[in-house]
Scaffold this motif. Structure first.
Motif: not given
Length: 97
Positions: A3-4, A43-45, A47, A49, A65-68, A84
């Motif tokens: 996770t970033t 948001w920001p929940d 994500m 992938s 990577e997982v990006l919110p 992002a």
């Protein structure tokens, strides 16, 4: 999967709106042209992938990577676009106070 690390706790809905205005994003849906866009409450929940496969089959691992993200959705046709949260955090951090 990694996770970033992004601290989105200081970002508000108004920050997202101001970011989108400052970056001059379109106020119209790219699919149907409607002006009925809305920032989704999730948001920001949310994500995304991101999976980055290497071109060669001999690659030992796949990087994921997982990006919110902030989600802007068209209320007419359902098309959505992603922004992002890390970019919004950085934009807010770099603004004069």
């Amino acid at each position: 999967m990694t996770t970033t690390p992004v601290d989105a706790s200081a970002i508000t809905t108004l920050d997202v709106r101001d970011f989108l205005i400052d970056k001059q994003t379109s106020e119209f849906c790219s699919a149907c042209g409607s002006d009925q866009l809305r920032l989704m409450d999730t948001w920001p929940d949310v994500m995304v992938s991101l999976r980055m496969d290497r071109l060669h089959t001999s690659a030992p691992k796949v990087k994921e990577e997982v990006l919110p993200v902030a989600v802007v959705a068209c209320q007419k046709c359902g098309c959505f676009r992603l922004h992002a949260v890390a970019a919004i955090v950085e934009w807010k951090r770099s603004r004069p106070r």
